[in-house]
Scaffold this motif. Structure first.
Motif, PDB file in Angstrom:
ATOM      1  N   GLN A   1       9.926   3.890  -4.632  1.00 15.42           N
ATOM      2  CA  GLN A   1       8.894   3.091  -5.265  1.00 15.42           C
ATOM      3  C   GLN A   1       8.834   1.699  -4.641  1.00 15.42           C
ATOM      4  N   ARG A   2      10.019   1.087  -4.449  1.00 14.37           N
ATOM      5  CA  ARG A   2      10.046  -0.240  -3.824  1.00 14.37           C
ATOM      6  C   ARG A   2       9.492  -0.175  -2.401  1.00 14.37           C
ATOM      7  N   GLU A   3       9.934   0.841  -1.648  1.00 15.50           N
ATOM      8  CA  GLU A   3       9.445   0.982  -0.276  1.00 15.50           C
ATOM      9  C   GLU A   3       7.940   1.208  -0.255  1.00 15.50           C
ATOM     10  N   HIS A   4       7.442   1.993  -1.179  1.00 16.97           N
ATOM     11  CA  HIS A   4       5.995   2.240  -1.253  1.00 16.97           C
ATOM     12  C   HIS A   4       5.258   0.947  -1.611  1.00 16.97           C
ATOM     13  N   GLN A   5       5.847   0.187  -2.536  1.00 17.69           N
ATOM     14  CA  GLN A   5       5.227  -1.078  -2.929  1.00 17.69           C
ATOM     15  C   GLN A   5       5.207  -2.045  -1.737  1.00 17.69           C
ATOM     16  N   ARG A   6       6.325  -2.140  -1.014  1.00 16.02           N
ATOM     17  CA  ARG A   6       6.369  -3.005   0.170  1.00 16.02           C
ATOM     18  C   ARG A   6       5.332  -2.550   1.200  1.00 16.02           C
ATOM     19  N   PHE A   7       5.284  -1.243   1.414  1.00 16.52           N
ATOM     20  CA  PHE A   7       4.318  -0.710   2.380  1.00 16.52           C
ATOM     21  C   PHE A   7       2.890  -1.038   1.945  1.00 16.52           C
ATOM     22  N   THR A   8       2.608  -0.861   0.654  1.00 20.51           N
ATOM     23  CA  THR A   8       1.272  -1.166   0.132  1.00 20.51           C
ATOM     24  C   THR A   8       0.948  -2.639   0.342  1.00 20.51           C
ATOM     25  N   GLU A   9       1.919  -3.515   0.089  1.00 18.29           N
ATOM     26  CA  GLU A   9       1.706  -4.946   0.303  1.00 18.29           C
ATOM     27  C   GLU A   9       1.451  -5.245   1.776  1.00 18.29           C
ATOM     28  N   ARG A  10       2.230  -4.605   2.659  1.00 14.81           N
ATOM     29  CA  ARG A  10       2.023  -4.811   4.103  1.00 14.81           C
ATOM     30  C   ARG A  10       0.637  -4.314   4.518  1.00 14.81           C
ATOM     31  N   VAL A  11       0.235  -3.167   3.956  1.00 16.14           N
ATOM     32  CA  VAL A  11      -1.098  -2.636   4.280  1.00 16.14           C
ATOM     33  C   VAL A  11      -2.171  -3.619   3.825  1.00 16.14           C
TER      34      VAL A  11
END
Length: 142
Positions: A102-112
């Motif tokens: 979830q954290r990695e997905h959130q970070r990825f979403t923020e980077r996107v």
């Protein structure tokens, strides 16, 4: 009567012999009775010792069975405890892995989002530059 006297002597000797043999028989019967009593007592003592030994072996057998049962019960409890700990650790690990994803997905979403914002900004800048260039053109009189 002289002849009768030796018979009388023989009779006395025979009576002594009978008395001695009767005494001997009495002694033999008493000895036989004592031997039988001793043998019966020895058998009784041997039977009691055997019974005591069998009782002791039975108690040892029962104690051993109770010991084995305690070991099996302790093993079962230990195994159950380990299983519960394993399941709890596995659930904890799954929860941690899910939180990490979830954290990695959130970070990825923020980077996107950041990258999309940069791209949009760059496109807008490029668009402005094109408009500026388009407005100036090769002829300066326009």
């Amino acid at each position: 009567m002289a002849a009768s006297q030796p018979n009388k002597a023989k009779a006395e000797w025979g009576e002594e012999k009978d008395a001695a043999s009767e005494e001997q028989l009495l002694m033999e019967r008493a000895a036989k009775k004592l031997r039988e009593e001793d043998a019966a007592e020895a058998r009784k003592k041997k039977d009691e010792e055997h019974k005591a030994k069998m009782d002791e072996e039975w108690q040892m057998f029962l104690e051993h069975k109770r010991y084995e049962a305690r070991i099996k019960e302790n093993d079962r409890k230990t195994l159950e405890k380990r299983k519960k700990e394993y399941e709890a650790n596995f659930k904890k690990m799954l929860a941690e892995a899910a939180a990490k994803r979830q954290r990695e997905h959130q970070r990825f979403t923020e980077r996107v989002k950041e990258e999309a914002s940069k791209l949009r900004k760059r496109e807008e800048e490029e668009e402005e530059e094109r408009k500026k260039k388009k407005g100036k053109g090769p002829c300066s009189t326009q």
